[in-house]
Design a protein around this motif. Structure first.
Motif, PDB file in Angstrom:
ATOM      1  N   MET A  42      74.549  41.646  -8.906  1.00  0.00           N
ATOM      2  CA  MET A  42      73.481  42.456  -8.315  1.00  0.00           C
ATOM      3  C   MET A  42      72.974  43.596  -9.200  1.00  0.00           C
ATOM      4  SD  MET A  42      71.639  42.642  -5.399  1.00  0.00           S
ATOM      5  CE  MET A  42      72.688  41.962  -4.144  1.00  0.00           C
ATOM      6  N   PRO A  43      73.830  44.434  -9.780  1.00  0.00           N
ATOM      7  CA  PRO A  43      73.299  45.537 -10.601  1.00  0.00           C
ATOM      8  C   PRO A  43      72.479  45.047 -11.802  1.00  0.00           C
ATOM      9  CG  PRO A  43      75.654  45.833 -10.199  1.00  0.00           C
ATOM     10  CD  PRO A  43      75.283  44.489  -9.669  1.00  0.00           C
ATOM     11  N   HIS A  44      72.883  43.939 -12.382  1.00  0.00           N
ATOM     12  CA  HIS A  44      72.161  43.384 -13.530  1.00  0.00           C
ATOM     13  C   HIS A  44      70.825  42.788 -13.082  1.00  0.00           C
ATOM     14  CE1 HIS A  44      75.714  44.061 -15.923  1.00  0.00           C
ATOM     15  NE2 HIS A  44      76.418  43.461 -14.973  1.00  0.00           N
ATOM     16  N   LEU A  45      70.826  42.141 -11.931  1.00  0.00           N
ATOM     17  CA  LEU A  45      69.596  41.605 -11.372  1.00  0.00           C
ATOM     18  C   LEU A  45      68.630  42.747 -11.045  1.00  0.00           C
ATOM     19  CD1 LEU A  45      68.823  38.725  -9.301  1.00  0.00           C
ATOM     20  CD2 LEU A  45      68.506  40.847  -8.078  1.00  0.00           C
ATOM     21  N   ASP A  46      69.141  43.820 -10.453  1.00  0.00           N
ATOM     22  CA  ASP A  46      68.298  44.969 -10.124  1.00  0.00           C
ATOM     23  C   ASP A  46      67.709  45.594 -11.384  1.00  0.00           C
ATOM     24  OD1 ASP A  46      68.727  44.548  -7.452  1.00  0.00           O
ATOM     25  OD2 ASP A  46      70.004  46.308  -7.154  1.00  0.00           O
ATOM     26  N   ARG A  47      68.496  45.688 -12.435  1.00  0.00           N
ATOM     27  CA  ARG A  47      67.996  46.237 -13.694  1.00  0.00           C
ATOM     28  C   ARG A  47      66.874  45.356 -14.254  1.00  0.00           C
ATOM     29  NH1 ARG A  47      72.584  46.190 -16.567  1.00  0.00           N
ATOM     30  NH2 ARG A  47      73.320  47.875 -15.267  1.00  0.00           N
ATOM     31  N   ALA A  48      67.052  44.034 -14.197  1.00  0.00           N
ATOM     32  CA  ALA A  48      66.051  43.109 -14.740  1.00  0.00           C
ATOM     33  C   ALA A  48      64.758  43.113 -13.935  1.00  0.00           C
ATOM     34  CB  ALA A  48      66.626  41.694 -14.791  1.00  0.00           C
ATOM     35  N   THR A  49      64.834  43.463 -12.654  1.00  0.00           N
ATOM     36  CA  THR A  49      63.647  43.417 -11.787  1.00  0.00           C
ATOM     37  C   THR A  49      63.092  44.796 -11.478  1.00  0.00           C
ATOM     38  OG1 THR A  49      65.044  43.370  -9.799  1.00  0.00           O
ATOM     39  CG2 THR A  49      64.366  41.232 -10.718  1.00  0.00           C
ATOM     40  N   ALA A  50      63.559  45.824 -12.165  1.00  0.00           N
ATOM     41  CA  ALA A  50      63.153  47.195 -11.854  1.00  0.00           C
ATOM     42  C   ALA A  50      61.816  47.601 -12.466  1.00  0.00           C
ATOM     43  CB  ALA A  50      64.235  48.178 -12.321  1.00  0.00           C
ATOM     44  N   GLN A  51      61.423  46.959 -13.534  1.00  0.00           N
ATOM     45  CA  GLN A  51      60.215  47.364 -14.252  1.00  0.00           C
ATOM     46  C   GLN A  51      58.955  46.767 -13.634  1.00  0.00           C
ATOM     47  OE1 GLN A  51      60.462  49.570 -16.760  1.00  0.00           O
ATOM     48  NE2 GLN A  51      62.651  49.567 -16.330  1.00  0.00           N
ATOM     49  N   GLU A  52      57.851  47.473 -13.793  1.00  0.00           N
ATOM     50  CA  GLU A  52      56.549  46.916 -13.411  1.00  0.00           C
ATOM     51  C   GLU A  52      56.282  45.696 -14.288  1.00  0.00           C
ATOM     52  OE1 GLU A  52      54.436  47.927 -10.934  1.00  0.00           O
ATOM     53  OE2 GLU A  52      56.047  49.301 -10.381  1.00  0.00           O
ATOM     54  N   ASP A  53      55.661  44.690 -13.701  1.00  0.00           N
ATOM     55  CA  ASP A  53      55.259  43.471 -14.421  1.00  0.00           C
ATOM     56  C   ASP A  53      56.412  42.768 -15.128  1.00  0.00           C
ATOM     57  OD1 ASP A  53      52.542  43.902 -13.694  1.00  0.00           O
ATOM     58  OD2 ASP A  53      52.336  45.312 -15.357  1.00  0.00           O
ATOM     59  N   SER A  54      57.618  42.877 -14.583  1.00  0.00           N
ATOM     60  CA  SER A  54      58.758  42.214 -15.225  1.00  0.00           C
ATOM     61  C   SER A  54      58.589  40.700 -15.138  1.00  0.00           C
ATOM     62  CB  SER A  54      60.071  42.652 -14.584  1.00  0.00           C
ATOM     63  OG  SER A  54      60.087  42.338 -13.217  1.00  0.00           O
ATOM     64  N   ARG A  55      59.074  40.039 -16.142  1.00  0.00           N
ATOM     65  CA  ARG A  55      59.060  38.574 -16.207  1.00  0.00           C
ATOM     66  C   ARG A  55      60.517  38.130 -16.291  1.00  0.00           C
ATOM     67  NH1 ARG A  55      54.930  37.145 -20.875  1.00  0.00           N
ATOM     68  NH2 ARG A  55      55.870  35.137 -20.449  1.00  0.00           N
ATOM     69  N   VAL A  56      60.957  37.452 -15.238  1.00  0.00           N
ATOM     70  CA  VAL A  56      62.382  37.132 -15.087  1.00  0.00           C
ATOM     71  C   VAL A  56      62.554  35.641 -14.814  1.00  0.00           C
ATOM     72  CG1 VAL A  56      64.464  37.596 -13.716  1.00  0.00           C
ATOM     73  CG2 VAL A  56      62.826  39.447 -14.174  1.00  0.00           C
ATOM     74  N   VAL A  57      63.578  35.068 -15.414  1.00  0.00           N
ATOM     75  CA  VAL A  57      64.002  33.699 -15.112  1.00  0.00           C
ATOM     76  C   VAL A  57      65.447  33.778 -14.644  1.00  0.00           C
ATOM     77  CG1 VAL A  57      64.492  31.394 -16.020  1.00  0.00           C
ATOM     78  CG2 VAL A  57      62.489  32.640 -16.831  1.00  0.00           C
ATOM     79  N   ILE A  58      65.716  33.164 -13.508  1.00  0.00           N
ATOM     80  CA  ILE A  58      67.092  32.997 -13.049  1.00  0.00           C
ATOM     81  C   ILE A  58      67.458  31.539 -13.266  1.00  0.00           C
ATOM     82  CG2 ILE A  58      68.677  33.109 -11.100  1.00  0.00           C
ATOM     83  CD1 ILE A  58      66.963  35.385  -9.977  1.00  0.00           C
ATOM     84  N   ASP A  59      68.429  31.336 -14.134  1.00  0.00           N
ATOM     85  CA  ASP A  59      68.842  30.005 -14.559  1.00  0.00           C
ATOM     86  C   ASP A  59      70.153  29.650 -13.848  1.00  0.00           C
ATOM     87  OD1 ASP A  59      69.794  27.763 -15.911  1.00  0.00           O
ATOM     88  OD2 ASP A  59      69.281  28.539 -17.886  1.00  0.00           O
ATOM     89  N   LEU A  60      70.088  28.644 -12.989  1.00  0.00           N
ATOM     90  CA  LEU A  60      71.258  28.201 -12.223  1.00  0.00           C
ATOM     91  C   LEU A  60      71.890  26.930 -12.783  1.00  0.00           C
ATOM     92  CD1 LEU A  60      69.927  28.719  -8.559  1.00  0.00           C
ATOM     93  CD2 LEU A  60      71.186  30.340 -10.007  1.00  0.00           C
ATOM     94  N   LEU A  61      71.515  26.530 -13.991  1.00  0.00           N
ATOM     95  CA  LEU A  61      72.032  25.274 -14.531  1.00  0.00           C
ATOM     96  C   LEU A  61      73.549  25.277 -14.673  1.00  0.00           C
ATOM     97  CD1 LEU A  61      69.328  24.347 -17.201  1.00  0.00           C
ATOM     98  CD2 LEU A  61      69.630  23.429 -14.881  1.00  0.00           C
ATOM     99  N   GLY A  62      74.163  26.418 -14.882  1.00  0.00           N
ATOM    100  CA  GLY A  62      75.613  26.493 -15.040  1.00  0.00           C
ATOM    101  C   GLY A  62      76.362  26.791 -13.758  1.00  0.00           C
ATOM    102  N   VAL A  63      75.678  26.716 -12.618  1.00  0.00           N
ATOM    103  CA  VAL A  63      76.292  27.051 -11.331  1.00  0.00           C
ATOM    104  C   VAL A  63      76.923  25.811 -10.703  1.00  0.00           C
ATOM    105  CG1 VAL A  63      75.784  27.808  -8.975  1.00  0.00           C
ATOM    106  CG2 VAL A  63      74.796  29.027 -10.919  1.00  0.00           C
ATOM    107  N   ASP A  64      78.187  25.963 -10.284  1.00  0.00           N
ATOM    108  CA  ASP A  64      78.914  24.867  -9.620  1.00  0.00           C
ATOM    109  C   ASP A  64      78.880  24.982  -8.102  1.00  0.00           C
ATOM    110  OD1 ASP A  64      79.835  23.956 -12.166  1.00  0.00           O
ATOM    111  OD2 ASP A  64      81.388  25.495 -12.091  1.00  0.00           O
ATOM    112  N   PHE A  65      78.791  26.209  -7.607  1.00  0.00           N
ATOM    113  CA  PHE A  65      78.836  26.478  -6.164  1.00  0.00           C
ATOM    114  C   PHE A  65      77.891  27.632  -5.894  1.00  0.00           C
ATOM    115  CE2 PHE A  65      80.525  29.054  -2.667  1.00  0.00           C
ATOM    116  CZ  PHE A  65      80.568  28.116  -1.655  1.00  0.00           C
ATOM    117  N   PHE A  66      77.138  27.520  -4.795  1.00  0.00           N
ATOM    118  CA  PHE A  66      76.105  28.508  -4.493  1.00  0.00           C
ATOM    119  C   PHE A  66      76.038  28.663  -2.983  1.00  0.00           C
ATOM    120  CE2 PHE A  66      71.642  29.913  -4.259  1.00  0.00           C
ATOM    121  CZ  PHE A  66      71.595  30.792  -5.321  1.00  0.00           C
TER     122      PHE A  66
END
Length: 130
Positions: A42-66
């Motif tokens: 969460m803190p890292h996600l919040d940091r990545a999405t805190a800026q105006e006009d942020s461009r973010v990719v969340i990559d779930l390719l390495g996720v085994d359980f969600f």
């Protein structure tokens, strides 16, 4: 126009690695994304999405359980990015995770891409606002 090269970084945790690629902040989630992992991410996600006009990719390719904790992360990221006029892309191919995204309706709001290249190469495909 030449794209800026990918900048690698060390993993922040066993569940997360963050790096820059072509103007996007890419959050690679790995392993089991449950309540403990979500609290770590969460803190890292919040940091990545805190800026105006942020461009973010969340990559779930390495996720085994969600689980629902992971869904909350995605909904939170989407809301924060939209509030700030940014762009969010999702990468996912795991059948069970895709099913959860579809059943919850999140796949309509945040259509998953099959590869990181597809997410990075389609700036017109935003986070479901069109």
């Amino acid at each position: 126009m030449r794209q800026e090269p990918r900048q690698d970084s060390a993993p922040l945790s066993r569940h997360l690695r963050v790096h820059q690629d072509r103007g996007y902040t890419v959050l690679e989630l790995r392993g089991e994304i449950d309540i403990a992992a979500a609290a770590e991410i969460m803190p890292h996600l919040d940091r990545a999405t805190a800026q105006e006009d942020s461009r973010v990719v969340i990559d779930l390719l390495g996720v085994d359980f969600f689980d629902c904790s992971g869904l909350r992360l995605l909904y939170r990221a989407r809301s924060r990015v939209l509030e700030r006029g940014g762009e969010l892309q999702l990468v996912c191919t795991h059948p069970l995770t895709l099913r959860v995204l579809k059943v919850t309706g999140l796949s309509r709001l945040l259509p998953p891409r099959a590869t990181l290249e597809a997410a990075l190469g389609r700036p017109e495909a935003t986070s479901g606002t069109s």
